[in-house]
Design an enzyme around this catalytic site. Structure first.
Site, PDB file in Angstrom:
ATOM      1  N   LYS A  13      29.621  28.483  52.280  1.00 29.23           N
ATOM      2  CA  LYS A  13      30.759  27.542  52.201  1.00 29.23           C
ATOM      3  C   LYS A  13      30.367  26.284  51.423  1.00 29.23           C
ATOM      4  O   LYS A  13      31.076  25.849  50.538  1.00 29.23           O
ATOM      5  CB  LYS A  13      31.223  27.118  53.610  1.00 29.23           C
ATOM      6  CG  LYS A  13      31.614  28.250  54.522  1.00 29.23           C
ATOM      7  CD  LYS A  13      32.073  27.739  55.879  1.00 29.23           C
ATOM      8  CE  LYS A  13      30.980  27.062  56.686  1.00 29.23           C
ATOM      9  NZ  LYS A  13      29.877  27.950  57.107  1.00 29.23           N
ATOM     10  N   ARG A  88      37.137  23.858  62.768  1.00 26.98           N
ATOM     11  CA  ARG A  88      36.235  24.866  63.299  1.00 26.98           C
ATOM     12  C   ARG A  88      36.725  25.424  64.631  1.00 26.98           C
ATOM     13  O   ARG A  88      36.089  26.308  65.206  1.00 26.98           O
ATOM     14  CB  ARG A  88      34.893  24.193  63.542  1.00 26.98           C
ATOM     15  CG  ARG A  88      33.764  24.845  62.834  1.00 26.98           C
ATOM     16  CD  ARG A  88      32.545  24.084  63.226  1.00 26.98           C
ATOM     17  NE  ARG A  88      31.360  24.729  62.798  1.00 26.98           N
ATOM     18  CZ  ARG A  88      30.710  24.403  61.687  1.00 26.98           C
ATOM     19  NH1 ARG A  88      31.160  23.489  60.885  1.00 26.98           N
ATOM     20  NH2 ARG A  88      29.592  25.016  61.410  1.00 26.98           N
ATOM     21  N   ARG A 127      16.859  29.114  53.553  1.00 24.19           N
ATOM     22  CA  ARG A 127      17.540  27.916  53.037  1.00 24.19           C
ATOM     23  C   ARG A 127      16.630  26.695  53.133  1.00 24.19           C
ATOM     24  O   ARG A 127      15.931  26.500  54.108  1.00 24.19           O
ATOM     25  CB  ARG A 127      18.811  27.646  53.838  1.00 24.19           C
ATOM     26  CG  ARG A 127      19.405  26.294  53.459  1.00 24.19           C
ATOM     27  CD  ARG A 127      20.810  26.111  53.853  1.00 24.19           C
ATOM     28  NE  ARG A 127      21.022  26.193  55.285  1.00 24.19           N
ATOM     29  CZ  ARG A 127      22.225  26.120  55.846  1.00 24.19           C
ATOM     30  NH1 ARG A 127      23.286  25.970  55.103  1.00 24.19           N
ATOM     31  NH2 ARG A 127      22.348  26.216  57.150  1.00 24.19           N
ATOM     32  N   ARG A 160      16.269  23.172  57.835  1.00 24.91           N
ATOM     33  CA  ARG A 160      17.072  22.435  58.817  1.00 24.91           C
ATOM     34  C   ARG A 160      16.672  22.851  60.234  1.00 24.91           C
ATOM     35  O   ARG A 160      16.396  24.016  60.488  1.00 24.91           O
ATOM     36  CB  ARG A 160      18.564  22.758  58.600  1.00 24.91           C
ATOM     37  CG  ARG A 160      19.301  21.677  57.859  1.00 24.91           C
ATOM     38  CD  ARG A 160      20.653  22.104  57.385  1.00 24.91           C
ATOM     39  NE  ARG A 160      21.532  22.657  58.403  1.00 24.91           N
ATOM     40  CZ  ARG A 160      22.787  23.031  58.149  1.00 24.91           C
ATOM     41  NH1 ARG A 160      23.285  22.901  56.949  1.00 24.91           N
ATOM     42  NH2 ARG A 160      23.539  23.533  59.102  1.00 24.91           N
ATOM     43  N   ARG A 171      24.463  29.973  66.819  1.00 26.28           N
ATOM     44  CA  ARG A 171      25.537  29.504  65.933  1.00 26.28           C
ATOM     45  C   ARG A 171      26.461  30.646  65.565  1.00 26.28           C
ATOM     46  O   ARG A 171      27.676  30.461  65.456  1.00 26.28           O
ATOM     47  CB  ARG A 171      24.936  28.860  64.671  1.00 26.28           C
ATOM     48  CG  ARG A 171      24.294  27.518  64.962  1.00 26.28           C
ATOM     49  CD  ARG A 171      23.407  27.053  63.841  1.00 26.28           C
ATOM     50  NE  ARG A 171      24.137  26.782  62.618  1.00 26.28           N
ATOM     51  CZ  ARG A 171      23.555  26.639  61.424  1.00 26.28           C
ATOM     52  NH1 ARG A 171      22.245  26.762  61.306  1.00 26.28           N
ATOM     53  NH2 ARG A 171      24.285  26.380  60.373  1.00 26.28           N
TER      54      ARG A 171
HETATM   55  P1  AP5 Z   1      25.257  27.387  52.372  1.00 23.93           P
HETATM   56  O1  AP5 Z   1      26.159  27.179  51.213  1.00 23.93           O
HETATM   57  O2  AP5 Z   1      24.373  26.278  52.791  1.00 23.93           O
HETATM   58  O3  AP5 Z   1      26.084  27.977  53.613  1.00 23.93           O
HETATM   59  P2  AP5 Z   1      27.131  27.302  54.580  1.00 23.93           P
HETATM   60  O4  AP5 Z   1      28.180  28.319  54.842  1.00 23.93           O
HETATM   61  O5  AP5 Z   1      27.575  25.976  54.055  1.00 23.93           O
HETATM   62  O6  AP5 Z   1      26.202  27.151  55.837  1.00 23.93           O
HETATM   63  P3  AP5 Z   1      26.027  25.989  56.915  1.00 23.93           P
HETATM   64  O7  AP5 Z   1      24.843  26.404  57.762  1.00 23.93           O
HETATM   65  O8  AP5 Z   1      25.910  24.634  56.278  1.00 23.93           O
HETATM   66  O9  AP5 Z   1      27.298  26.121  57.684  1.00 23.93           O
HETATM   67  P4  AP5 Z   1      27.529  25.767  59.119  1.00 23.93           P
HETATM   68  O10 AP5 Z   1      28.982  25.936  59.148  1.00 23.93           O
HETATM   69  O11 AP5 Z   1      26.796  26.493  60.163  1.00 23.93           O
HETATM   70  O12 AP5 Z   1      26.865  24.312  59.211  1.00 23.93           O
HETATM   71  P5  AP5 Z   1      27.481  22.858  59.110  1.00 23.93           P
HETATM   72  O13 AP5 Z   1      26.563  22.026  58.323  1.00 23.93           O
HETATM   73  O14 AP5 Z   1      28.938  22.905  58.733  1.00 23.93           O
HETATM   74  O15 AP5 Z   1      24.370  28.697  52.047  1.00 23.93           O
HETATM   75  C1  AP5 Z   1      23.404  29.182  52.983  1.00 23.93           C
HETATM   76  C2  AP5 Z   1      22.147  29.675  52.225  1.00 23.93           C
HETATM   77  O16 AP5 Z   1      22.479  30.826  51.433  1.00 23.93           O
HETATM   78  C3  AP5 Z   1      21.605  28.629  51.231  1.00 23.93           C
HETATM   79  O17 AP5 Z   1      20.215  28.746  51.192  1.00 23.93           O
HETATM   80  C4  AP5 Z   1      22.224  29.036  49.890  1.00 23.93           C
HETATM   81  O18 AP5 Z   1      21.422  28.627  48.822  1.00 23.93           O
HETATM   82  C5  AP5 Z   1      22.294  30.560  50.034  1.00 23.93           C
HETATM   83  N1  AP5 Z   1      23.453  31.142  49.360  1.00 23.93           N
HETATM   84  C6  AP5 Z   1      24.710  30.606  49.262  1.00 23.93           C
HETATM   85  N2  AP5 Z   1      25.535  31.449  48.609  1.00 23.93           N
HETATM   86  C7  AP5 Z   1      24.787  32.552  48.315  1.00 23.93           C
HETATM   87  C8  AP5 Z   1      25.081  33.797  47.665  1.00 23.93           C
HETATM   88  N3  AP5 Z   1      26.308  34.064  47.191  1.00 23.93           N
HETATM   89  N4  AP5 Z   1      24.087  34.707  47.553  1.00 23.93           N
HETATM   90  C9  AP5 Z   1      22.838  34.448  48.040  1.00 23.93           C
HETATM   91  N5  AP5 Z   1      22.488  33.285  48.656  1.00 23.93           N
HETATM   92  C10 AP5 Z   1      23.452  32.359  48.798  1.00 23.93           C
HETATM   93  O19 AP5 Z   1      27.456  22.414  60.645  1.00 23.93           O
HETATM   94  C11 AP5 Z   1      26.237  22.222  61.327  1.00 23.93           C
HETATM   95  C12 AP5 Z   1      26.529  21.847  62.771  1.00 23.93           C
HETATM   96  O20 AP5 Z   1      27.322  20.621  62.809  1.00 23.93           O
HETATM   97  C13 AP5 Z   1      27.370  22.856  63.558  1.00 23.93           C
HETATM   98  O21 AP5 Z   1      26.580  23.888  64.111  1.00 23.93           O
HETATM   99  C14 AP5 Z   1      28.012  21.941  64.619  1.00 23.93           C
HETATM  100  O22 AP5 Z   1      27.098  21.651  65.655  1.00 23.93           O
HETATM  101  C15 AP5 Z   1      28.283  20.660  63.849  1.00 23.93           C
HETATM  102  N6  AP5 Z   1      29.644  20.618  63.268  1.00 23.93           N
HETATM  103  C16 AP5 Z   1      29.949  20.544  61.934  1.00 23.93           C
HETATM  104  N7  AP5 Z   1      31.275  20.544  61.752  1.00 23.93           N
HETATM  105  C17 AP5 Z   1      31.842  20.614  62.995  1.00 23.93           C
HETATM  106  C18 AP5 Z   1      33.183  20.664  63.462  1.00 23.93           C
HETATM  107  N8  AP5 Z   1      34.232  20.647  62.607  1.00 23.93           N
HETATM  108  N9  AP5 Z   1      33.389  20.771  64.793  1.00 23.93           N
HETATM  109  C19 AP5 Z   1      32.359  20.785  65.666  1.00 23.93           C
HETATM  110  N10 AP5 Z   1      31.058  20.748  65.279  1.00 23.93           N
HETATM  111  C20 AP5 Z   1      30.799  20.656  63.954  1.00 23.93           C
END
Ligand code: AP5
Length: 214
Positions: A13, A88, A127, A160, A171
């Site tokens: 994402k 979310r 990552r 991370r 997660r």
């Molecule tokens: P990446 O693009 O980083 O993936 P992502 O989907 O953004 O993953 P996140 O872990 O950031 O999502 P998340 O939703 O769990 O975490 P968030 O920070 O929002 O890609 C992942 C890896 O794959 C990278 O190494 C990339 O290079 C690689 N990659 C990407 N595309 C690829 C492809 N096509 N092919 C191969 N490799 C690829 O949230 C973290 C925490 O914050 C949550 O757990 C929660 O506790 C809190 N939080 C955040 N938002 C909320 C909310 N709205 N409500 C409640 N809690 C929240």
């Protein structure tokens, strides 16, 4: 242009949201990045959020919704935004719809980046994220030019805290229980689009662009 990126943790994402934001000149709003910046700066919000994030749990809705509604009032949101990590939960999605409806507005696209669970653990353990600018890399698929250093700002790249395998399992469970229902929610609103997130990042981006520009 108002876009929501949906998908499991690690589906890509953030990777895609950054590319879309830069192509269309709209802000990339990541609630995860906002929380991580607050944790780094030692704010009260950061202290509260960290307790949940370190366990792979969602931060409570009440801490998230006000934060994001505040962000929408900033000038750079006038032409739209790409939301990454918000909403979310169903209550977050409803709060967003209500806020937009007050201005006779509505979300345009909910793009689900679809990646099976079995691919996720590998992606997360490989990552590396920049401590400075939040730039994201992967040791195998998207490596930085110099090991351990961010291409963009020269910051240190780290694993991370919540990317450790045991936390990733949590997660994923939280995603299936609380976030996946949003797929049906946005399908019901007629704005859900699904892309195959197992393709190369540039191919995923092309699929998203063809949806937006159709
Ligand atoms: P990446 O693009 O980083 O993936 P992502 O989907 O953004 O993953 P996140 O872990 O950031 O999502 P998340 O939703 O769990 O975490 P968030 O920070 O929002 O890609 C992942 C890896 O794959 C990278 O190494 C990339 O290079 C690689 N990659 C990407 N595309 C690829 C492809 N096509 N092919 C191969 N490799 C690829 O949230 C973290 C925490 O914050 C949550 O757990 C929660 O506790 C809190 N939080 C955040 N938002 C909320 C909310 N709205 N409500 C409640 N809690 C929240």
């Amino acid at each position: 242009m108002k876009i929501i990126m949906l998908g499991a943790p690690g589906a890509g994402k953030g990777t895609q949201a950054k590319k879309i934001a830069s192509k269309y000149g709209i802000p990339h709003i990541s609630t995860g990045d906002i929380f991580r910046a607050n944790i780094k700066n030692g704010t009260e919000l950061g202290k509260k959020a960290k307790v949940y994030m370190d366990q792979g749990l969602l931060v409570p809705d009440e801490l998230v919704v006000d934060l994001i509604m505040d962000r929408f009032t900033e000038a750079d949101c006038e032409k739209g935004y790409v939301l990454d990590g918000f909403p979310r939960t169903i209550p977050q999605a409803k709060a967003l719809d209500e806020a937009l409806a007050k201005n006779n507005d509505a979300m345009e696209y909910a793009i689900d980046v679809d990646v099976p669970d079995e691919n996720i653990i590998n992606r997360m353990s490989g990552r590396r994220a920049c401590v400075n600018c939040g730039g994201t890399y992967h040791l195998v698929t998207i490596p930085p030019k110099t090991e351990g250093i961010c291409d963009v700002c020269g910051g240190e790249l780290i694993l991370r805290e919540d990317d450790k395998p045991e936390t990733v399992q949590n997660r994923l469970k939280v995603y299936h229980d609380q976030t996946q229902p949003l797929i049906d929610y946005y399908k019901g609103k007629g704005i859900l689009k699904t892309v195959d997130g197992t393709k190369e990042p540039e191919a995923v981006l092309e699929d998203i662009i063809s949806i937006i520009e159709a």
